[in-house]
Design a protein around this motif. Structure first.
Motif, short mmCIF file in Angstrom:
data_model
loop_
_atom_site.label_atom_id
_atom_site.label_comp_id
_atom_site.label_asym_id
_atom_site.label_seq_id
_atom_site.Cartn_x
_atom_site.Cartn_y
_atom_site.Cartn_z
N ARG A 1 -21.18 28.88 -3.21
CA ARG A 1 -19.88 28.28 -3.50
C ARG A 1 -19.58 27.25 -2.41
O ARG A 1 -20.06 27.37 -1.28
N SER A 2 -18.76 26.25 -2.73
CA SER A 2 -18.48 25.21 -1.75
C SER A 2 -17.05 24.71 -1.87
O SER A 2 -16.43 24.74 -2.93
N PHE A 3 -16.55 24.25 -0.73
CA PHE A 3 -15.20 23.72 -0.61
C PHE A 3 -15.31 22.41 0.17
O PHE A 3 -15.61 22.41 1.37
N ASP A 4 -15.14 21.28 -0.50
CA ASP A 4 -15.20 19.98 0.15
C ASP A 4 -13.80 19.55 0.56
O ASP A 4 -12.92 19.36 -0.28
N VAL A 5 -13.60 19.41 1.86
CA VAL A 5 -12.29 19.05 2.40
C VAL A 5 -12.03 17.56 2.17
O VAL A 5 -12.89 16.71 2.44
N LYS A 6 -10.84 17.25 1.68
CA LYS A 6 -10.46 15.84 1.47
C LYS A 6 -10.44 15.10 2.80
O LYS A 6 -9.93 15.60 3.80
N ARG A 7 -10.99 13.89 2.81
CA ARG A 7 -11.01 13.07 4.01
C ARG A 7 -9.66 12.37 4.20
O ARG A 7 -9.27 11.53 3.39
N THR A 8 -8.97 12.75 5.25
CA THR A 8 -7.68 12.16 5.55
C THR A 8 -7.37 12.39 7.02
O THR A 8 -8.16 13.03 7.73
N PHE B 1 -11.28 2.15 9.73
CA PHE B 1 -10.32 2.10 10.82
C PHE B 1 -9.79 3.50 11.14
O PHE B 1 -9.72 3.90 12.32
N MET B 2 -9.44 4.26 10.14
CA MET B 2 -8.83 5.57 10.36
C MET B 2 -9.83 6.58 10.91
O MET B 2 -9.53 7.34 11.83
N ARG B 3 -11.04 6.58 10.36
CA ARG B 3 -12.00 7.62 10.76
C ARG B 3 -12.54 7.42 12.16
O ARG B 3 -13.17 8.32 12.72
N LYS C 1 0.56 2.87 6.87
CA LYS C 1 0.52 2.03 5.68
C LYS C 1 -0.65 2.43 4.78
O LYS C 1 -0.51 2.49 3.54
N SER C 2 -1.78 2.72 5.38
CA SER C 2 -2.97 3.11 4.60
C SER C 2 -2.72 4.43 3.88
O SER C 2 -3.05 4.60 2.70
N LEU C 3 -2.15 5.39 4.59
CA LEU C 3 -1.90 6.71 4.00
C LEU C 3 -0.91 6.64 2.85
O LEU C 3 -0.97 7.45 1.91
N ASN C 4 0.02 5.69 2.91
CA ASN C 4 1.06 5.58 1.89
C ASN C 4 0.75 4.56 0.81
O ASN C 4 1.58 4.32 -0.08
N ALA C 5 -0.43 3.95 0.87
CA ALA C 5 -0.79 2.95 -0.14
C ALA C 5 -0.85 3.61 -1.52
O ALA C 5 -1.53 4.62 -1.70
N PRO C 6 -0.14 3.05 -2.51
CA PRO C 6 -0.06 3.69 -3.83
C PRO C 6 -1.41 3.80 -4.54
O PRO C 6 -1.63 4.72 -5.33
#
Length: 506
Positions: free
Chosen positions: A140-147, A246-248, A231-236
């Motif tokens: 089984r696997s759980f891939d964590v969202k990149r944020t 830039f973020m990572r 701004k990146s996190l809130n981009a629609p």
């Protein structure tokens, strides 16, 4: 407005605020969901949110555990150690007013797999690993969202699924571990390309390293960077590739969003495939400028101390001093540092990945650690090699031996001692039963030097379980370096065909 009306409005506002503040119903952490794997053999924390002071009961595997939520609605309890089980079971979590049922749960080995791009590399890009997918049972696997996040988050984004992780290395590891252990395997995959170790460091490591404290001080006052990230996190429509990079490549904020919420999920250990982002410099931390704003990370020689303290910090946070850490050594690559990119990939004096490997091997100073030897793998021109299958297999061998107590050979020859006899050096190894070369030729990759430290490629011969080194131009050899280069040619293995570990004596 008279005082009576004002007081009434104030009371209504307080009541409304109270309702909204404490309106959450029963909700376990997102890590607890259908198709998950729970760790065998150690206490298993279960936690989440509910109404404040609510009574919570968890029922699983004939265990009934209860606790009270605190005044903020947070709760946690621990199940007693579980036995491995391939038969799917269900967990019931109850409060006074709600009940949640989680189904299709297995019990076995849970590993977190983290790092940068070589851990992130998708299984679809590695055909020999992808071919294992139909053969993988009880994985089984759980891939964590990149944020990212500016604060330590409690909740994670992701979902358990039946089958392999998206990561090629994690998929190969879980497949071979399931085969070797005859046990269910759960993988929690949290990685992001180009990330440094600093990106995965918790804020409190400022207390351990002044350089990290300086980095975070500058990051805190850098409003331009913070506004770009917000701004990146809130981009629609999501962030762009440029914003992603830039973020990572920022410090700490990957840990906050992608690692901290995993604590204290019960797991056997963590596989760490990272280091490339910290190879730009042989030593030290560069001064920030526009051209290297993402490169302000520790160099290869200091990485050793940071990695070891990082391991100890994670163990403390998980409250698990025996949590195993498996480090993936950086494989062969033929480029150098910022100082000199074009190097001789086989020369032991160049500033190459060899120095990072030496730092990674220092993790063995700590108990319950292992380092996967990849010195025979890699690509001289490609920092993202495709040979991920043997990495997963070797990871599984080490995990099976060190954490499941399987009586197997899991490591290649490792330096034990060097003996000077006349004009020869005799190299003694551990794990050297059946010492041989893969191609039947004399051992490659050995360099020796005398007190002048002018290194020469040695003439090497196997004698029993030792390697004898000499050179016609060196009358009194003192030092040896083996496979200590960016992309060395190597062929020395033991009876299990596992490669000898690189080393240097000077």
């Amino acid at each position: 407005m008279n005082n009576q009306v004002l007081n009434t409005l104030t009371l209504l506002l307080l009541l409304t605020t109270s309702v909204f503040s404490f309106s959450q119903d029963l909700k376990p952490s997102n890590l607890f969901g259908d198709n998950m794997v729970l760790q065998q053999g150690i206490p298993v924390p279960v936690w989440g949110l509910s109404l404040p002071n609510d009574s919570i009961t968890v029922i699983f595997s004939n265990q009934y555990k209860s606790t009270l939520a605190d005044s903020n609605g947070k709760w946690m309890l621990k199940l007693e150690p579980l036995q491995a089980n391939k038969t799917a079971a269900e967990m019931i979590i109850k409060s006074k007013s709600s009940e949640i049922k989680i189904t299709n749960i297995l019990v076995g080995e849970v590993w977190i797999c983290s790092g940068q791009s070589n851990m992130q590399m998708h299984v679809d890009n590695v055909p020999d690993v992808k071919a294992l997918t139909p053969l993988s049972e009880n994985i089984r696997s759980f891939d964590v969202k990149r944020t990212v996040s500016f604060k330590e988050e409690d909740q994670i984004t992701g979902k358990w699924k039946i089958g392999n992780s998206s990561s090629a290395v994690a998929s190969a590891f879980s497949y071979y571990l399931e085969q070797l252990g005859d046990i269910p395997v759960g993988i929690i995959h949290a990685s992001w390309g180009s990330s440094s170790i600093e990106a995965w460091m918790p804020r409190d490591m400022e207390n351990d390293f002044m350089y990290f404290k300086d980095i975070m001080f500058d990051f805190d006052k850098d409003t331009i960077t913070k506004n770009i990230i917000k701004k990146s996190l809130n981009a629609p429509n999501g962030w762009s590739q440029k914003e992603d990079i830039f973020m990572r490549q920022q410090p700490n904020i990957l840990y906050n969003a992608m690692m901290h919420p995993l604590i204290p999920f019960a797991s056997k250990g963590l596989v760490w495939y990272q280091g490339e982002q910290n190879t730009r410099y042989i030593s030290g931390v560069p001064t920030v400028s526009e051209s290297n704003r993402f490169h302000r990370v520790i160099g290869m020689q200091e990485y050793s101390d940071v990695l070891q303290q990082w391991i100890l910090n994670y163990r403390t946070k998980w409250q698990n001093p025996s949590m195993h850490f498996a480090i993936v050594m950086l494989p062969g690559y033929g480029k150098g540092t910022v100082k000199k990119r074009d190097i001789d990939p086989e020369n032991p004096t160049e500033e190459s990945f060899a120095w990072m490997r030496a730092s990674q091997l220092q993790a063995l100073n700590l108990q319950n650690t292992s380092v996967v030897n990849t010195i025979d793998l890699g690509d001289v021109n490609n920092i993202h090699p495709k040979d991920k299958l043997p990495i997963g297999e070797r990871l599984a061998l080490l995990a099976a031996k060190n954490t499941l107590s399987k009586p197997i050979v899991a490591e290649g020859p490792m330096l034990k001692s060097v003996e000077v006899i006349d004009n020869r050096l005799i190299v003694h190894f551990k794990n050297s039963n059946g010492l041989k070369t893969m191609d039947g030729e004399n051992p490659k990759g050995f360099w020796i030097a005398d007190k002048t430290k002018h290194w020469k490629l040695a003439e090497a011969k196997i004698e029993g379980e030792t390697v004898v080194l000499s050179h016609t131009e060196i009358e009194t050899p003192l030092y040896v370096r083996y496979a200590f280069a960016g992309k060395p040619s190597v062929n020395l293995v033991n009876e299990a065909n596992l490669p000898a570990y690189p080393f240097k004596t000077k």
